[in-house]
Design a protein around this motif. Structure first.
Motif, PDB file in Angstrom:
ATOM      1  N   VAL A  39       0.827  -1.219   0.000  1.00  0.00           N
ATOM      2  CA  VAL A  39       0.000   0.000   0.000  1.00  0.00           C
ATOM      3  C   VAL A  39       0.852   1.257   0.000  1.00  0.00           C
ATOM      4  O   VAL A  39       0.466   2.272  -0.585  1.00  0.00           O
ATOM      5  N   LYS A  42       1.820   1.511  -3.776  1.00  0.00           N
ATOM      6  CA  LYS A  42       0.762   1.625  -4.773  1.00  0.00           C
ATOM      7  C   LYS A  42      -0.364   2.597  -4.424  1.00  0.00           C
ATOM      8  O   LYS A  42      -0.887   3.271  -5.297  1.00  0.00           O
ATOM      9  N   TYR A  43      -0.797   2.628  -3.145  1.00  0.00           N
ATOM     10  CA  TYR A  43      -2.022   3.354  -2.806  1.00  0.00           C
ATOM     11  C   TYR A  43      -1.800   4.639  -2.021  1.00  0.00           C
ATOM     12  O   TYR A  43      -2.601   5.557  -2.115  1.00  0.00           O
ATOM     13  N   ALA A  95      -8.573   3.766  -1.867  1.00  0.00           N
ATOM     14  CA  ALA A  95      -7.156   3.763  -1.487  1.00  0.00           C
ATOM     15  C   ALA A  95      -7.003   3.902   0.026  1.00  0.00           C
ATOM     16  O   ALA A  95      -6.207   3.196   0.647  1.00  0.00           O
ATOM     17  N   GLY A 119      -7.871  -2.303  -2.595  1.00  0.00           N
ATOM     18  CA  GLY A 119      -6.782  -1.885  -3.467  1.00  0.00           C
ATOM     19  C   GLY A 119      -7.127  -2.083  -4.932  1.00  0.00           C
ATOM     20  O   GLY A 119      -6.848  -1.217  -5.770  1.00  0.00           O
ATOM     21  N   ALA A 122      -9.500   0.623  -5.869  1.00  0.00           N
ATOM     22  CA  ALA A 122      -8.808   1.914  -5.987  1.00  0.00           C
ATOM     23  C   ALA A 122      -8.106   2.028  -7.333  1.00  0.00           C
ATOM     24  O   ALA A 122      -8.214   3.053  -8.018  1.00  0.00           O
ATOM     25  N   HIS A 126      -8.972   4.536 -10.300  1.00  0.00           N
ATOM     26  CA  HIS A 126      -7.885   5.449 -10.659  1.00  0.00           C
ATOM     27  C   HIS A 126      -7.558   5.357 -12.156  1.00  0.00           C
ATOM     28  O   HIS A 126      -7.367   6.370 -12.820  1.00  0.00           O
TER      29      HIS A 126
END
Length: 170
Positions: A39, A42-43, A95, A119, A122, A126
């Protein structure tokens, strides 16, 4: 987001079955360490202007490697859960929930699967935006689940907690 998560959460979805099998036998420390690293990469950038989530990740790491009282961490986790639920933009909400759920994996390893769903949602929002079709979201979310699975498969199940904290690959 609820429909997307429900679709992805199907126990017959091949990516879900593979994720569950990959999680079996891994300690909660291993799963949490891997999820937090994932995370962060990536998030976290999707909610970068809200420092609360970065603080939660740091405090979770501190709790795992030291004798920091869980009382301090649980208050921050609760605050971050409220903040993620208050998000109105789908990308930021998903996210933020992925980050919070990854940190919560330390409490319950089953949260790791929830982190994967948030995730995936998200990244689908995105990459596609909010005006796309359900099929587009499902395809993008499944692609993200496959990337999560590839990352998880590279995580070694360590014989002790200290080694578990060092094993991940995002």
């Amino acid at each position: 987001m609820a429909k997307l998560r429900k679709t992805l959460g199907s126990p017959t979805e091949p990516a879900v079955v593979a994720l569950m099998e990959s999680m079996e036998g891994k300690s909660k420390e291993t799963l949490t360490t891997w999820a937090m690293a994932y995370v962060t990469e990536k998030y976290l950038p999707l909610v970068a202007e809200t420092p609360l989530f970065a603080e939660l990740l740091e405090k979770t790491k501190d709790c795992m490697v030291s004798s920091l009282p869980l009382k301090e961490w649980k208050g921050l986790l609760s605050e971050a859960r409220k903040a993620s639920a208050a998000e109105k933009e789908p990308v930021r909400e998903a996210a933020a929930r992925a980050i919070v759920t990854a940190c919560g994996t330390w409490q319950t390893p089953t949260n790791a699967l929830g982190f994967c769903f948030y995730g995936a949602a998200a990244m689908a929002y995105h990459q596609a935006g909010t005006a796309e079709t359900k099929e587009t979201y499902d395809m993008l979310a499944t692609k993200e689940l496959e990337q999560i699975l590839a990352s998880l498969k590279q995580v070694k199940t360590a014989p002790d907690e200290q080694a578990a904290k060092l094993q991940w690959n995002c």
